[in-house]
Design a protein around this motif. Structure first.
Motif, PDB file in Angstrom:
ATOM      1  N   CYS A  68      -8.048  -1.819  15.287  1.00  0.00           N
ATOM      2  CA  CYS A  68      -8.072  -0.900  14.143  1.00  0.00           C
ATOM      3  C   CYS A  68      -8.721   0.427  14.525  1.00  0.00           C
ATOM      4  O   CYS A  68      -8.262   1.495  14.115  1.00  0.00           O
ATOM      5  N   GLY A  69      -9.794   0.378  15.312  1.00  0.00           N
ATOM      6  CA  GLY A  69     -10.430   1.605  15.763  1.00  0.00           C
ATOM      7  C   GLY A  69      -9.508   2.444  16.626  1.00  0.00           C
ATOM      8  O   GLY A  69      -9.444   3.672  16.488  1.00  0.00           O
ATOM      9  N   LEU A  77      -4.015  10.454   6.804  1.00  0.00           N
ATOM     10  CA  LEU A  77      -3.046   9.362   6.746  1.00  0.00           C
ATOM     11  C   LEU A  77      -3.473   8.115   7.522  1.00  0.00           C
ATOM     12  O   LEU A  77      -2.712   7.153   7.608  1.00  0.00           O
ATOM     13  N   THR A  78      -4.680   8.111   8.082  1.00  0.00           N
ATOM     14  CA  THR A  78      -5.057   6.978   8.929  1.00  0.00           C
ATOM     15  C   THR A  78      -5.236   5.689   8.139  1.00  0.00           C
ATOM     16  O   THR A  78      -4.883   4.622   8.628  1.00  0.00           O
ATOM     17  N   TYR A  79      -5.784   5.764   6.917  1.00  0.00           N
ATOM     18  CA  TYR A  79      -5.923   4.533   6.130  1.00  0.00           C
ATOM     19  C   TYR A  79      -4.561   3.990   5.729  1.00  0.00           C
ATOM     20  O   TYR A  79      -4.345   2.778   5.709  1.00  0.00           O
ATOM     21  N   LEU A 123      -0.075  -1.182   9.141  1.00  0.00           N
ATOM     22  CA  LEU A 123      -0.287  -2.128  10.248  1.00  0.00           C
ATOM     23  C   LEU A 123      -0.665  -3.506   9.715  1.00  0.00           C
ATOM     24  O   LEU A 123      -0.181  -4.526  10.213  1.00  0.00           O
ATOM     25  N   LEU A 124      -1.524  -3.537   8.702  1.00  0.00           N
ATOM     26  CA  LEU A 124      -1.918  -4.806   8.077  1.00  0.00           C
ATOM     27  C   LEU A 124      -0.704  -5.546   7.532  1.00  0.00           C
ATOM     28  O   LEU A 124      -0.537  -6.744   7.761  1.00  0.00           O
ATOM     29  N   VAL A 128       1.383  -6.893  10.467  1.00  0.00           N
ATOM     30  CA  VAL A 128       0.772  -8.076  11.088  1.00  0.00           C
ATOM     31  C   VAL A 128       0.956  -9.293  10.197  1.00  0.00           C
ATOM     32  O   VAL A 128       1.263 -10.388  10.680  1.00  0.00           O
ATOM     33  N   LEU A 129       0.777  -9.132   8.888  1.00  0.00           N
ATOM     34  CA  LEU A 129       0.937 -10.273   7.975  1.00  0.00           C
ATOM     35  C   LEU A 129       2.377 -10.759   7.917  1.00  0.00           C
ATOM     36  O   LEU A 129       2.615 -11.953   7.716  1.00  0.00           O
ATOM     37  N   VAL A 130       3.340  -9.865   8.086  1.00  0.00           N
ATOM     38  CA  VAL A 130       4.744 -10.283   8.091  1.00  0.00           C
ATOM     39  C   VAL A 130       5.071 -11.031   9.385  1.00  0.00           C
ATOM     40  O   VAL A 130       5.726 -12.075   9.373  1.00  0.00           O
ATOM     41  N   ILE A 131       4.577 -10.506  10.510  1.00  0.00           N
ATOM     42  CA  ILE A 131       4.896 -11.106  11.807  1.00  0.00           C
ATOM     43  C   ILE A 131       4.071 -12.367  12.060  1.00  0.00           C
ATOM     44  O   ILE A 131       4.590 -13.391  12.494  1.00  0.00           O
ATOM     45  N   ARG A 132       2.781 -12.291  11.799  1.00  0.00           N
ATOM     46  CA  ARG A 132       1.880 -13.418  12.064  1.00  0.00           C
ATOM     47  C   ARG A 132       0.895 -13.520  10.907  1.00  0.00           C
ATOM     48  O   ARG A 132      -0.152 -12.883  10.914  1.00  0.00           O
TER      49      ARG A 132
END
Length: 119
Positions: free
Chosen positions: A80-81, A95-97, A103-104, A107-111
């Motif tokens: 995340c950093g 736009l980073t958040y 990304l969250l 990740v939840l969709v893939i794993r």
């Protein structure tokens, strides 16, 4: 605390009171939150929403790294950093958040359990 987590009945047989241990756990949590708030007060403006950015980042780190996995949380924090830093350079700080929450979701969709989470 760990004994009650593993087997509450066995802990009771050994004389450990789950209610007392739970009350102590909550008290320790409140104490740490109060200390953190007291330390952040002189640096930032004190308001009810202080620490929201850190809370959102911690949420992302824990979910991406995997619940119940300390090495996963460390990996999630580093990831995340890195994403936040690279995103701030290339797409802007504003736009980073949004990038982290995208990304969250990815990740939840893939794993669904995160990088190193348990099923």
């Amino acid at each position: 605390m760990r004994a009650i987590e593993e087997d509450e009945d066995a802990a009771k047989l050994q004389g450990v009171s789950p209610d007392t241990v739970s009350a102590i756990n909550v008290s320790i949590g409140f104490m740490l939150a109060a200390i953190a708030g007291g330390l952040m007060g002189p640096i930032f403006v004190v308001n009810p929403g202080m620490g929201l950015g850190a809370l959102l980042m911690a949420f992302n780190v824990v979910i991406i790294g995997g619940l119940g996995s300390v090495p996963g949380c460390i990996l999630g924090g580093l990831f995340c950093g890195l994403v936040q830093t690279v995103g701030a350079v290339f797409i802007g700080v504003e736009l980073t958040y949004g990038l982290l929450f995208a990304l969250l979701i990815a990740v939840l969709v893939i794993r669904p359990t995160g990088f190193m989470g348990h099923a």
